[in-house]
Design an enzyme around this catalytic site. Structure first.
Site, PDB file in Angstrom:
ATOM      1  CE  LYS A  43      -0.253  -0.140   4.940  1.00 54.04           C
ATOM      2  NZ  LYS A  43      -1.123  -0.536   6.238  1.00 54.04           N
ATOM      3  CE1 TYR A 268      10.009  32.782   3.003  1.00 53.52           C
ATOM      4  CE2 TYR A 268      10.408  30.511   2.609  1.00 53.52           C
ATOM      5  CZ  TYR A 268      10.120  31.637   2.280  1.00 53.52           C
ATOM      6  OH  TYR A 268       9.493  31.540   0.912  1.00 53.52           O
TER       7      TYR A 268
HETATM    8  C1  LIG Z   1      -0.087  -1.964   6.521  1.00 50.03           C
HETATM    9  C2  LIG Z   1      -0.624  -2.944   6.932  1.00 50.03           C
HETATM   10  C3  LIG Z   1       0.080  -3.665   7.483  1.00 50.03           C
HETATM   11  C4  LIG Z   1       1.646  -3.826   7.418  1.00 50.03           C
HETATM   12  O1  LIG Z   1       2.262  -3.430   8.912  1.00 50.03           O
HETATM   13  P1  LIG Z   1       3.601  -3.338   8.978  1.00 50.03           P
HETATM   14  O2  LIG Z   1       3.977  -2.998  10.215  1.00 50.03           O
HETATM   15  O3  LIG Z   1       4.174  -2.421   7.645  1.00 50.03           O
HETATM   16  O4  LIG Z   1       4.283  -4.982   8.698  1.00 50.03           O
HETATM   17  C5  LIG Z   1      -0.387  -5.112   7.635  1.00 50.03           C
HETATM   18  N1  LIG Z   1      -1.867  -5.421   7.824  1.00 50.03           N
HETATM   19  C6  LIG Z   1      -2.699  -4.386   7.202  1.00 50.03           C
HETATM   20  C7  LIG Z   1      -3.971  -4.523   7.153  1.00 50.03           C
HETATM   21  C8  LIG Z   1      -1.925  -2.945   7.079  1.00 50.03           C
HETATM   22  O5  LIG Z   1      -3.010  -2.165   6.633  1.00 50.03           O
END
Ligand SMILES: *Cc1c(COP(=O)(O)O)cnc(C)c1O
Length: 386
Positions: A43, A268
């Site tokens: 993702k 800035y």
């Molecule tokens: C993002 C996500 C993970 C991964 O978690 P990590 O800590 O990066 O391994 C696992 N399960 C779901 C449902 C997620 O949304």
């Protein structure tokens, strides 16, 4: 833009080492119990690493499944030719469910409402569909509650086109050493699986752990794991004897250098004033690229193999660094924001701790206008991406 472009010149770039990624996958697989499998979480553009290239690598490695959160993310992977199973884990609207089914995405059903949408569309289209069903075992966020199981069973009984490929849940605190909630969630999840079995609704797989749960050896024999962070080279818990390698290297080049006398202000709001005659370099990166404003006077970069402090405020497009102590620093020198140079390294963890956040946020905020170059030293190929 690609290397052939007239403007191939923006030096601010992210290099993704697919060889590192593969070794991390292997290290994570080595942590799994026998019979267990790995769902690679891609993702948010694979936490900023480029979802398509990372997904291709996962496909070549023969992993069983990818996980995304947006239907669009899943569709983009299908459009890029990814054929392996892709789990979309979210609370999707009816329209999104339909789009997911049409693109052969596996639905991670996180609410009873969503299960209704799935059954409606599947019955309308007459296309058999496999789902994973998510339960809330204590996270208090997405997932079906144990109290709703009666409704779920009734809904599932109304369609023989929907079959359950897996049950899952999500630890809320597995990154903490002694939170009793983790054990409570295990117990609760086991009870739910037992209840579903009692209804004749067994599933071939189940999964509750992500990177932290795996690092803590919380994965039961045969259970699957959904890992993201550790595949990208960050250890999710301290002291797990890191053998993971950072996959991302974020760098740029010095655009300008000026000498200032003592007492000259920089940037800035003049948040920095030179305490001695100083050389201040400008690098072409800013908060618009995801380099957080809170790094102003609060981070270091690598140049000529040494650390130089970030001074003054972070602007939208430029950052100023103090190179007074860096001998021969010159326009065009490479500057590393994340990654190694010479003997030293700046990790996403280091940057995260400076601004009181987690490496996840640092990685996935590296902006869209920073070009990603995917390299693979061990395959001697260099895939460049726009
Ligand atoms: C993002 C996500 C993970 C991964 O978690 P990590 O800590 O990066 O391994 C696992 N399960 C779901 C449902 C997620 O949304």
């Amino acid at each position: 833009m690609g290397p052939d472009s007239e403007l191939a010149g923006r030096p601010t770039r992210v290099d993704i080492d697919l060889g590192c990624f593969r070794r991390n996958v292997q290290a994570v697989l080595n942590r799994l119990p026998e019979e267990s499998k790995l769902i690679a979480v891609v993702k948010a553009d694979a936490y900023g690493h480029g979802a398509v290239q990372i997904a291709r690598e996962c496909e070549r490695l023969g992993l069983p499944m990818l996980l995304v959160v947006l239907v669009e993310e899943g569709i983009a992977l299908r459009d890029a030719g990814i054929e392996m199973p892709i789990l979309v884990s979210a609370a999707l609207s009816s329209r999104e469910v339909l789009a997911a089914i049409r693109h052969d995405l596996t639905l991670g059903v996180t609410t009873t409402e969503m299960l209704r949408h799935v059954i409606n569309h599947v019955e309308d289209s007459n296309i058999p569909t496999k789902v994973h069903i998510k339960f809330d075992t204590g996270m208090g966020r997405l997932g079906i509650l144990a109290e709703e199981i009666g409704d779920v069973v009734t809904l599932l009984a109304s369609s023989n086109l929907v079959s359950i490929d897996g049950y899952y849940s999500h630890y809320a605190s597995s990154f903490l050493a002694d939170d009793p909630l983790t054990d409570e969630q295990d117990v609760h999840f086991a009870e739910i699986l037992e209840t579903m079995r009692g209804h004749g609704l067994e599933a071939p797989t189940h999964h509750i752990a992500s990177s932290a749960g795996l690092a803590r050896n919380l994965v039961s024999h045969g259970a699957w794991v959904r890992a993201g962070l550790s595949l990208y080279g960050c250890e999710p818990v301290e002291g797990s004897g890191s053998r993971l390698e950072p996959v991302m290297r974020w760098s740029t080049r010095v655009a300008s250098i000026k000498d200032f006398p003592t007492g000259h202000r920089v940037g800035y709001g003049r948040t920095f004033t030179t305490a001695c005659p100083s050389r201040i370099a400008v690098i072409p990166v800013g908060y618009a690229d995801g380099y957080d404003r809170r790094f102003g006077n609060n981070a270091e970069v690598l140049i000529r193999g040494r650390r130089a402090p970030v001074v003054g405020a972070i602007s939208m497009d430029v950052v100023t660094i103090d190179v007074t102590d860096i001998e021969n620093a010159a326009i065009g020198d490479e500057v590393v924001l994340i990654g190694s140079q010479g003997e030293d390294e700046i990790s996403a963890d280091e940057l995260a701790s400076r601004i009181d956040t987690i490496p996840y946020e640092v990685l996935c905020r590296v902006g869209k206008r920073v070009s990603r170059e995917h390299t693979d030293a061990s395959r001697l190929t260099n895939q460049t991406d726009d």
